[in-house]
Design a protein around this motif. Sequence first.
Motif, mmCIF file in Angstrom:
data_model
loop_
_atom_site.group_PDB
_atom_site.id
_atom_site.type_symbol
_atom_site.label_atom_id
_atom_site.label_comp_id
_atom_site.label_asym_id
_atom_site.label_seq_id
_atom_site.Cartn_x
_atom_site.Cartn_y
_atom_site.Cartn_z
ATOM 1 N N GLN A 39 0.835 -1.191 0.000
ATOM 2 C CA GLN A 39 0.000 0.000 0.000
ATOM 3 C C GLN A 39 0.880 1.255 0.000
ATOM 4 O OE1 GLN A 39 -3.299 0.026 -0.315
ATOM 5 N NE2 GLN A 39 -3.387 -2.234 -0.324
ATOM 6 N N GLN A 40 0.319 2.346 -0.472
ATOM 7 C CA GLN A 40 1.085 3.575 -0.625
ATOM 8 C C GLN A 40 1.687 4.051 0.694
ATOM 9 O OE1 GLN A 40 -1.187 6.863 -2.214
ATOM 10 N NE2 GLN A 40 0.618 7.786 -3.115
ATOM 11 N N SER A 41 0.964 3.914 1.770
ATOM 12 C CA SER A 41 1.435 4.409 3.067
ATOM 13 C C SER A 41 2.635 3.622 3.595
ATOM 14 C CB SER A 41 0.295 4.366 4.093
ATOM 15 O OG SER A 41 -0.228 3.055 4.216
ATOM 16 N N TYR A 42 2.874 2.407 3.058
ATOM 17 C CA TYR A 42 3.983 1.576 3.551
ATOM 18 C C TYR A 42 5.178 1.546 2.598
ATOM 19 C CZ TYR A 42 0.548 -0.224 6.886
ATOM 20 O OH TYR A 42 -0.392 -0.337 7.878
ATOM 21 N N LEU A 43 5.066 2.188 1.469
ATOM 22 C CA LEU A 43 6.125 2.079 0.462
ATOM 23 C C LEU A 43 7.474 2.558 0.975
ATOM 24 C CD1 LEU A 43 4.707 3.051 -3.057
ATOM 25 C CD2 LEU A 43 5.870 0.949 -2.384
ATOM 26 N N GLN A 44 7.503 3.736 1.594
ATOM 27 C CA GLN A 44 8.768 4.288 2.074
ATOM 28 C C GLN A 44 9.431 3.361 3.078
ATOM 29 O OE1 GLN A 44 10.444 7.485 1.217
ATOM 30 N NE2 GLN A 44 11.938 6.075 2.107
ATOM 31 N N SER A 45 8.639 2.797 3.972
ATOM 32 C CA SER A 45 9.175 1.890 4.974
ATOM 33 C C SER A 45 9.748 0.630 4.337
ATOM 34 C CB SER A 45 8.077 1.519 5.974
ATOM 35 O OG SER A 45 8.528 0.539 6.880
ATOM 36 N N VAL A 46 9.041 0.074 3.358
ATOM 37 C CA VAL A 46 9.505 -1.146 2.690
ATOM 38 C C VAL A 46 10.797 -0.885 1.931
ATOM 39 C CG1 VAL A 46 8.980 -2.788 0.859
ATOM 40 C CG2 VAL A 46 7.237 -2.223 2.559
ATOM 41 N N VAL A 47 10.865 0.233 1.201
ATOM 42 C CA VAL A 47 12.071 0.554 0.442
ATOM 43 C C VAL A 47 13.247 0.771 1.384
ATOM 44 C CG1 VAL A 47 13.152 2.250 -1.093
ATOM 45 C CG2 VAL A 47 10.805 1.498 -1.525
ATOM 46 N N SER A 48 13.014 1.409 2.499
ATOM 47 C CA SER A 48 14.087 1.639 3.481
ATOM 48 C C SER A 48 14.624 0.329 4.034
ATOM 49 C CB SER A 48 13.578 2.518 4.630
ATOM 50 O OG SER A 48 13.188 3.790 4.160
ATOM 51 N N THR A 49 13.769 -0.673 4.133
ATOM 52 C CA THR A 49 14.192 -1.980 4.619
ATOM 53 C C THR A 49 14.944 -2.762 3.550
ATOM 54 O OG1 THR A 49 12.295 -2.090 6.118
ATOM 55 C CG2 THR A 49 13.386 -4.170 5.575
ATOM 56 N N VAL A 50 14.440 -2.713 2.343
ATOM 57 C CA VAL A 50 14.996 -3.528 1.255
ATOM 58 C C VAL A 50 16.277 -2.912 0.699
ATOM 59 C CG1 VAL A 50 14.567 -4.332 -1.110
ATOM 60 C CG2 VAL A 50 12.781 -4.530 0.625
ATOM 61 N N CYS A 51 16.283 -1.622 0.464
ATOM 62 C CA CYS A 51 17.458 -0.973 -0.131
ATOM 63 C C CYS A 51 17.638 0.419 0.472
ATOM 64 C CB CYS A 51 17.339 -0.899 -1.647
ATOM 65 S SG CYS A 51 15.710 -0.442 -2.281
ATOM 66 N N PRO A 52 18.186 0.500 1.658
ATOM 67 C CA PRO A 52 18.377 1.783 2.348
ATOM 68 C C PRO A 52 19.172 2.766 1.500
ATOM 69 C CG PRO A 52 18.904 -0.069 3.785
ATOM 70 C CD PRO A 52 18.735 -0.637 2.417
ATOM 71 N N SER A 53 18.779 4.021 1.580
ATOM 72 C CA SER A 53 19.432 5.146 0.881
ATOM 73 C C SER A 53 19.146 5.175 -0.615
ATOM 74 C CB SER A 53 20.956 5.152 1.113
ATOM 75 O OG SER A 53 21.598 4.154 0.336
ATOM 76 N N TRP A 54 18.383 4.216 -1.103
ATOM 77 C CA TRP A 54 18.010 4.245 -2.515
ATOM 78 C C TRP A 54 16.774 5.118 -2.719
ATOM 79 C CZ3 TRP A 54 18.573 -0.650 -5.981
ATOM 80 C CH2 TRP A 54 19.895 -1.117 -5.932
ATOM 81 N N GLN A 55 16.583 5.572 -3.938
ATOM 82 C CA GLN A 55 15.379 6.300 -4.312
ATOM 83 C C GLN A 55 14.420 5.363 -5.041
ATOM 84 O OE1 GLN A 55 16.700 9.735 -6.537
ATOM 85 N NE2 GLN A 55 17.725 10.655 -4.775
ATOM 86 N N PHE A 56 13.159 5.784 -5.148
ATOM 87 C CA PHE A 56 12.186 4.885 -5.778
ATOM 88 C C PHE A 56 11.052 5.682 -6.411
ATOM 89 C CE2 PHE A 56 10.324 5.706 -1.659
ATOM 90 C CZ PHE A 56 8.947 5.670 -1.867
ATOM 91 N N LEU A 57 10.345 5.018 -7.295
ATOM 92 C CA LEU A 57 9.074 5.506 -7.831
ATOM 93 C C LEU A 57 8.223 4.279 -8.126
ATOM 94 C CD1 LEU A 57 9.045 5.029 -11.217
ATOM 95 C CD2 LEU A 57 10.714 6.858 -11.079
ATOM 96 N N SER A 58 6.927 4.494 -8.282
ATOM 97 C CA SER A 58 6.034 3.350 -8.460
ATOM 98 C C SER A 58 4.789 3.774 -9.224
ATOM 99 C CB SER A 58 5.633 2.771 -7.098
ATOM 100 O OG SER A 58 4.671 3.612 -6.476
ATOM 101 N N ASN A 59 3.932 2.796 -9.494
ATOM 102 C CA ASN A 59 2.637 3.096 -10.114
ATOM 103 C C ASN A 59 1.498 2.940 -9.110
ATOM 104 O OD1 ASN A 59 2.575 0.317 -9.856
ATOM 105 N ND2 ASN A 59 1.815 -0.084 -11.920
ATOM 106 N N VAL A 60 1.816 3.128 -7.838
ATOM 107 C CA VAL A 60 0.797 3.008 -6.806
ATOM 108 C C VAL A 60 -0.251 4.112 -6.970
ATOM 109 C CG1 VAL A 60 1.976 4.451 -5.101
ATOM 110 C CG2 VAL A 60 0.434 2.634 -4.328
ATOM 111 N N MET A 61 -1.497 3.766 -6.694
ATOM 112 C CA MET A 61 -2.586 4.742 -6.742
ATOM 113 C C MET A 61 -3.365 4.662 -5.436
ATOM 114 S SD MET A 61 -3.880 4.215 -10.672
ATOM 115 C CE MET A 61 -2.705 4.264 -12.031
#
Length: 363
Positions: A39-61
């Motif tokens: 879900q959109q509200s958890y994306l930042q947390s998941v990315v921080s866990t999987v690949c810290p310090s990386w940037q991301f974008l998605s097709n979440v709506m």
Amino acid sequence: MIRSWNIRGLNGFSKQRAVRNWISNSSLGLIGLLETKVQQSYLQSVVSTVCPSWQFLSNVMDSIACRILVCWDPSLYFVDSLHFSLQEVTCRVTHVSKGFSFGITFVYGSNDLRNRRNLWDFLRDQAAEFDSEGLPWLVLGDFNAILGASDRMGGDLTWYGYVDDFGHCIHDTELIGFPFTGLRYTWHNSQQGDGIILWKLDWVFASLSWFIDRPTTVSEFQPRDVSDHSSMVVRFGSRRGKVRSPFKFLNFWVDRANFMDIVQTVWDEPIVGNPMFRLTQKLGLLKRKLKSLHVRDSSHISSRVIEARAQWATAQANLDRDPLSTECISQERNLANRYFSLCRDEEAFFKQRSRVQWLNLGD
């Protein structure tokens, strides 16, 4: 190196750990994760866990969980989002230190054939845009589609008309499939016995300009792990170095007695891949065969003519000294025929070259 993987959910610890290991073990800088269900509200947390310090974008709506998540190391790449929909995320990627740019589309095709037609139409439009810019284009992901009957095993083997839509799209966009190693069937239904189904749903394609810029690029489909899909990795290879002289087809090769045999032998070579890939590979094989023919029979044609003329002159002198010798008679005729054959080749070569020069200079 770039990777894409239909992870089938990224909310659990085991999936996140698998992706984290996947990144660290392969020194990745850019990844596309499909069917993350985050879900959109958890994306930042998941990315921080999987690949810290990386940037991301998605097709979440707002009402739909993330289907495609693109993450990258900002010290290696600059990524600019160009377009996204439920079935793709398209970006322009620039390598920070080396400066080269390319387009990339991560695909997660819909299970609904009508929705997939929207994807095929988008890829056609995008191909035209990147082609007009001269930008190399990489397309990879889970297309939920096959190109041929050999891309599936088990289940309903009926070939419905809509299955051709994918092949038509690849043909229209002029995308070329990468040579690959690893698994052929990238999806397994986790059954056994008569219930087993294996399909090739995951693909890696690129535009012709990509292959011209990076001809040694290869892909690999790795063994399945925490998902029922194989992950895919694209290794760029080195960029094209010094440009070699372009291949030139000499018209007089067609008159060679063994010309059609060479073509037939190459065309009978068994090559696995989609039709465009098989065609390009066979054309490459034929080019190498014709180059060998050229080196053996027709390179430095004028020098060969001079040499043949000298050999024929020597044979004439030998025949003049011993006119009853069957060996001298045979040698004189063979060398005469070789000389006249090379003269015809030389004449054809210079005629062809003069036509090319006339086209270039507009004389």
